[in-house]
Scaffold this motif. Structure first.
Motif, short mmCIF file in Angstrom:
data_model
loop_
_atom_site.label_atom_id
_atom_site.label_comp_id
_atom_site.label_asym_id
_atom_site.label_seq_id
_atom_site.Cartn_x
_atom_site.Cartn_y
_atom_site.Cartn_z
N HIS A 44 45.80 66.95 70.23
CA HIS A 44 47.04 66.88 69.46
C HIS A 44 46.98 65.65 68.57
N GLY B 99 41.24 60.36 68.66
CA GLY B 99 42.37 60.80 69.48
C GLY B 99 42.81 62.20 69.14
N SER B 100 42.81 62.52 67.85
CA SER B 100 43.18 63.88 67.42
C SER B 100 42.17 64.90 67.91
N PHE C 188 48.11 62.02 67.27
CA PHE C 188 48.80 60.80 67.71
C PHE C 188 50.00 60.56 66.83
N MET D 9 42.08 64.53 72.26
CA MET D 9 43.33 64.70 72.99
C MET D 9 43.97 66.05 72.71
#
Length: 189
Positions: A38, A32-33, A40, A36
């Motif tokens: 950014h 996710g880091s 989480f 995305m």
């Protein structure tokens, strides 16, 4: 694989479930880091003043996940080696706490390295530069200087108390800041 799972006792299964589940969740946080763009979990950082590194909390999602990864894998490995349940639990908690502390300190270090890029003109005081646009004498008007500070070559408004106007390419020394961004300079000797 089914035979291996059936051969495990209840405590070993618990540790393996925690280890695999926490590891998969850690991978999701990492992915996710990356994808995305950014975080989480900002580690509980407070964006309302103060140092961002001081806002990193030990009980963040990343730190708790790190605890569970260390706890689960340590417990799974030790129960497979025939260690007693009590000793396994104690060592798994210690290893989990070490993992949690490592992630906490790494997150704190990474957050403290963040820079917002805002120029603080007071950092130019004491630096030398040169006149870019003529600076009138006796603070009768503004000119411009080029000065290197905060790793950037900046063209800034400037005034002087000198008796003569400062012509372009004249070397100057920055003494103070007037207002927010106007540098007070004098000819360099």
């Amino acid at each position: 694989m089914d035979h291996w799972w059936q051969a495990l006792d209840g405590m070993a299964r618990f540790f393996w479930i925690v280890a695999i589940g926490a590891s998969l969740f850690q991978l999701l946080l990492f992915a996710g880091s990356l994808f995305m763009g950014h975080e989480f979990d900002h580690g509980g950082a407070d964006a309302h003043g103060g140092s961002a590194a001081e806002g990193v909390k030990i009980l963040s999602v990343r730190a708790i996940t790190a605890f569970l990864v260390g706890f689960g894998w340590c417990g799974a490995l030790l129960t497979g080696s025939g260690w007693s349940i009590l000793l396994t639990m104690v060592l798994a908690i210690i290893v989990g706490a070490i993992f949690m502390a490592m992630i906490f300190f790494i997150m704190r270090l990474l957050v403290s390295l963040k820079a917002d890029g805002t120029l603080d003109y007071w950092n130019a005081v004491g630096q030398s530069g040169h006149v870019y646009v003529t600076i009138p004498a006796h603070r009768s008007g503004e000119g411009q200087v080029e000065v290197l500070f905060q790793g950037r070559l900046v063209t800034a408004s400037a005034i002087t108390d000198a008796d003569e106007p400062l012509a372009p390419r004249t070397p100057v020394l920055i003494h103070s800041v007037e207002g927010q961004t106007t540098l007070v300079v004098s000819p360099a000797r």
